[in-house]
Scaffold this motif. Structure first.
Motif, mmCIF file in Angstrom:
data_model
loop_
_atom_site.group_PDB
_atom_site.id
_atom_site.type_symbol
_atom_site.label_atom_id
_atom_site.label_comp_id
_atom_site.label_asym_id
_atom_site.label_seq_id
_atom_site.Cartn_x
_atom_site.Cartn_y
_atom_site.Cartn_z
ATOM 1 N N ASN A 237 -0.917 38.825 -51.197
ATOM 2 C CA ASN A 237 0.267 37.983 -51.074
ATOM 3 C C ASN A 237 0.444 37.311 -49.719
ATOM 4 O O ASN A 237 1.464 36.667 -49.482
ATOM 5 C CB ASN A 237 1.531 38.804 -51.370
ATOM 6 C CG ASN A 237 1.659 39.147 -52.834
ATOM 7 O OD1 ASN A 237 0.803 38.787 -53.646
ATOM 8 N ND2 ASN A 237 2.705 39.845 -53.187
ATOM 9 N N VAL A 238 -0.507 37.466 -48.808
ATOM 10 C CA VAL A 238 -0.313 36.909 -47.470
ATOM 11 C C VAL A 238 -1.608 36.289 -46.957
ATOM 12 O O VAL A 238 -2.704 36.748 -47.276
ATOM 13 C CB VAL A 238 0.188 38.005 -46.502
ATOM 14 C CG1 VAL A 238 -0.858 39.072 -46.290
ATOM 15 C CG2 VAL A 238 0.622 37.412 -45.166
ATOM 16 N N ILE A 239 -1.454 35.216 -46.203
ATOM 17 C CA ILE A 239 -2.577 34.533 -45.561
ATOM 18 C C ILE A 239 -2.280 34.440 -44.072
ATOM 19 O O ILE A 239 -1.178 34.040 -43.674
ATOM 20 C CB ILE A 239 -2.786 33.118 -46.122
ATOM 21 C CG1 ILE A 239 -3.090 33.161 -47.622
ATOM 22 C CG2 ILE A 239 -3.903 32.390 -45.383
ATOM 23 C CD1 ILE A 239 -3.124 31.790 -48.266
ATOM 24 N N PHE A 240 -3.232 34.798 -43.225
ATOM 25 C CA PHE A 240 -3.076 34.644 -41.791
ATOM 26 C C PHE A 240 -3.677 33.309 -41.369
ATOM 27 O O PHE A 240 -4.828 33.007 -41.699
ATOM 28 C CB PHE A 240 -3.774 35.778 -41.045
ATOM 29 C CG PHE A 240 -3.036 37.080 -41.108
ATOM 30 C CD1 PHE A 240 -2.165 37.433 -40.098
ATOM 31 C CD2 PHE A 240 -3.191 37.931 -42.183
ATOM 32 C CE1 PHE A 240 -1.459 38.619 -40.155
ATOM 33 C CE2 PHE A 240 -2.497 39.119 -42.255
ATOM 34 C CZ PHE A 240 -1.632 39.466 -41.238
ATOM 35 N N VAL A 241 -2.895 32.523 -40.656
ATOM 36 C CA VAL A 241 -3.345 31.211 -40.190
ATOM 37 C C VAL A 241 -3.253 31.199 -38.674
ATOM 38 O O VAL A 241 -2.197 31.493 -38.105
ATOM 39 C CB VAL A 241 -2.470 30.083 -40.778
ATOM 40 C CG1 VAL A 241 -2.947 28.735 -40.265
ATOM 41 C CG2 VAL A 241 -2.507 30.123 -42.302
ATOM 42 N N ASP A 242 -4.350 30.849 -38.004
ATOM 43 C CA ASP A 242 -4.353 30.778 -36.554
ATOM 44 C C ASP A 242 -4.973 29.455 -36.125
ATOM 45 O O ASP A 242 -5.992 29.030 -36.674
ATOM 46 C CB ASP A 242 -5.143 31.952 -35.964
ATOM 47 C CG ASP A 242 -4.750 32.258 -34.536
ATOM 48 O OD1 ASP A 242 -3.870 31.562 -34.003
ATOM 49 O OD2 ASP A 242 -5.317 33.202 -33.959
ATOM 50 N N HIS A 243 -4.341 28.805 -35.170
ATOM 51 C CA HIS A 243 -4.813 27.520 -34.662
ATOM 52 C C HIS A 243 -4.787 27.603 -33.147
ATOM 53 O O HIS A 243 -3.741 27.879 -32.555
ATOM 54 C CB HIS A 243 -3.901 26.398 -35.153
ATOM 55 C CG HIS A 243 -4.376 25.031 -34.756
ATOM 56 N ND1 HIS A 243 -3.589 23.913 -34.841
ATOM 57 C CD2 HIS A 243 -5.566 24.604 -34.267
ATOM 58 C CE1 HIS A 243 -4.262 22.853 -34.426
ATOM 59 N NE2 HIS A 243 -5.471 23.258 -34.080
ATOM 60 N N TYR A 244 -5.930 27.378 -32.501
ATOM 61 C CA TYR A 244 -6.014 27.619 -31.066
ATOM 62 C C TYR A 244 -7.099 26.746 -30.445
ATOM 63 O O TYR A 244 -8.045 26.314 -31.122
ATOM 64 C CB TYR A 244 -6.331 29.098 -30.803
ATOM 65 C CG TYR A 244 -7.502 29.609 -31.609
ATOM 66 C CD1 TYR A 244 -8.811 29.525 -31.141
ATOM 67 C CD2 TYR A 244 -7.289 30.181 -32.875
ATOM 68 C CE1 TYR A 244 -9.871 29.991 -31.892
ATOM 69 C CE2 TYR A 244 -8.353 30.652 -33.630
ATOM 70 C CZ TYR A 244 -9.634 30.560 -33.140
ATOM 71 O OH TYR A 244 -10.679 31.015 -33.888
ATOM 72 N N PRO A 245 -6.980 26.471 -29.141
ATOM 73 C CA PRO A 245 -8.016 25.689 -28.459
ATOM 74 C C PRO A 245 -9.278 26.525 -28.257
ATOM 75 O O PRO A 245 -9.214 27.752 -28.116
ATOM 76 C CB PRO A 245 -7.366 25.343 -27.118
ATOM 77 C CG PRO A 245 -6.373 26.440 -26.895
ATOM 78 C CD PRO A 245 -5.859 26.817 -28.256
ATOM 79 N N ILE A 246 -10.419 25.855 -28.252
ATOM 80 C CA ILE A 246 -11.695 26.520 -28.011
ATOM 81 C C ILE A 246 -12.091 26.308 -26.557
ATOM 82 O O ILE A 246 -12.204 25.164 -26.101
ATOM 83 C CB ILE A 246 -12.791 25.968 -28.943
ATOM 84 C CG1 ILE A 246 -12.393 26.224 -30.409
ATOM 85 C CG2 ILE A 246 -14.141 26.598 -28.631
ATOM 86 C CD1 ILE A 246 -13.328 25.601 -31.407
ATOM 87 N N PRO A 247 -12.289 27.378 -25.773
ATOM 88 C CA PRO A 247 -12.633 27.220 -24.357
ATOM 89 C C PRO A 247 -13.925 26.434 -24.169
ATOM 90 O O PRO A 247 -14.866 26.549 -24.962
ATOM 91 C CB PRO A 247 -12.785 28.668 -23.869
ATOM 92 C CG PRO A 247 -12.034 29.490 -24.869
ATOM 93 C CD PRO A 247 -12.181 28.782 -26.184
ATOM 94 N N ALA A 248 -13.956 25.647 -23.117
ATOM 95 C CA ALA A 248 -15.147 24.846 -22.828
ATOM 96 C C ALA A 248 -16.246 25.679 -22.199
ATOM 97 O O ALA A 248 -17.422 25.329 -22.271
ATOM 98 C CB ALA A 248 -14.776 23.683 -21.907
ATOM 99 N N GLY A 249 -15.860 26.778 -21.561
ATOM 100 C CA GLY A 249 -16.846 27.617 -20.893
ATOM 101 C C GLY A 249 -16.554 29.079 -21.097
ATOM 102 O O GLY A 249 -15.653 29.447 -21.866
ATOM 103 N N PRO A 250 -17.305 29.968 -20.415
ATOM 104 C CA PRO A 250 -17.101 31.412 -20.566
ATOM 105 C C PRO A 250 -15.685 31.814 -20.165
ATOM 106 O O PRO A 250 -15.103 31.258 -19.233
ATOM 107 C CB PRO A 250 -18.137 32.024 -19.616
ATOM 108 C CG PRO A 250 -19.153 30.939 -19.414
ATOM 109 C CD PRO A 250 -18.403 29.648 -19.494
ATOM 110 N N THR A 251 -15.146 32.797 -20.873
ATOM 111 C CA THR A 251 -13.778 33.273 -20.561
ATOM 112 C C THR A 251 -13.788 34.643 -19.899
ATOM 113 O O THR A 251 -12.763 35.093 -19.413
ATOM 114 C CB THR A 251 -12.955 33.380 -21.841
ATOM 115 O OG1 THR A 251 -13.555 34.352 -22.709
ATOM 116 C CG2 THR A 251 -12.902 32.046 -22.569
#
Length: 258
Positions: A237-251
């Motif tokens: 009954n549930v869906i997880f939705v995530d929207h986020y920036p992708i880092p350009a380099g190592p974090t």
């Protein structure tokens, strides 16, 4: 089929197979299910056993019978949890985080923190906290979520957060107002597991059904825990939705990931 699945009753295995066809879209909303005799032949079983499986799916709200016509896949409306943006959205409006659902406070009081919650709070298991247990219902008044928020006593004890009433705005905003501290970091841990007997009874789930169990830990700018909450939903009954920036380099982050 795994060993656990092989031990489940035949009707439950049939329900699992049909549920998977619905989940993957092989049986889409509005589609008519095959006749009970055809399903029985496919699974080498009897029509009464198929009817038991249908009763399970009907109780879950996945199918509906139309008198004299047949059985059809219902249009489903899964809850979407958008974890990363929830706080920002709530800061810009009044009301609760999940303001489309009806909130019911099942109980509130000081109680010992369960081991898993205490671990997130960085305290010993059994340490007393203020616990707010809640249930959430959809527009058809069906139970969709069982949850609780656990707050340190020095934050919530003796305040209106100990009262068994729905708070006037998102709980995190209430905590921020009371403490003058701001939620700055959050961590979500999600586990898929079989429902306990009590959970299955409350949600009306069949034997062996799965739930998703989320534990959410929120901290302030000093890394001190302001709140640990848990939410439990029927897995379908549930869906997880995530929207986020992708880092350009190592974090610099390490660890095993899926």
């Amino acid at each position: 089929m795994n060993e656990t699945g092989a031990r489940l009753p035949k009707y439950h295995r049939i329900a699992d197979a049909l549920r998977e066809q619905i989940r993957t879209g092989r049986l889409a909303p509005g589609d008519r299910l095959p006749a009970e005799t055809a399903i029985a032949a496919t699974h080498h079983t009897s029509v009464p056993t198929v009817r038991q499986a249908m009763s399970v799916l009907r109780a879950e709200g996945l199918i509906e019978s139309r008198h004299g016509i047949g059985t059809f896949v219902r249009a489903t409306h899964r809850l979407q949890r958008r974890s990363r943006n929830r706080y920002g959205e709530a800061r810009g409006r009044d009301g609760l985080l999940t303001n489309t659902l009806r909130h019911e406070i099942a109980s509130v009081g000081i109680e010992p923190a369960p081991e898993q919650i205490a671990d997130c709070l960085n305290v010993e298991a059994g340490t007393e906290v203020v616990a707010r247990h809640r249930r959430l219902y959809d527009e058809e008044d069906r139970l969709t979520e069982i949850g609780a928020s656990y707050l340190p006593k020095d934050i919530a004890a003796g305040t209106y957060l100990e009262e068994p009433t729905v708070v006037p705005k998102a709980l995190f905003r209430c905590v921020e107002d009371l403490t003058g501290r701001r939620y700055t970091d959050a961590r979500d841990q999600v586990t898929a597991r079989r429902a306990t007997d009590a959970e299955a009874d409350r949600f009306g789930l069949p034997l062996g059904a799965y739930v998703l169990h989320l534990i959410h830990t929120a901290t302030d700018e000093n890394g001190d825990v302001l709140e640990v909450s848990e939410s439990i939903w029927p897995a379908d009954n549930v869906i997880f939705v995530d929207h986020y920036p992708i880092p350009a380099g190592p974090t610099g982050e390490t660890g095993s990931e899926i």
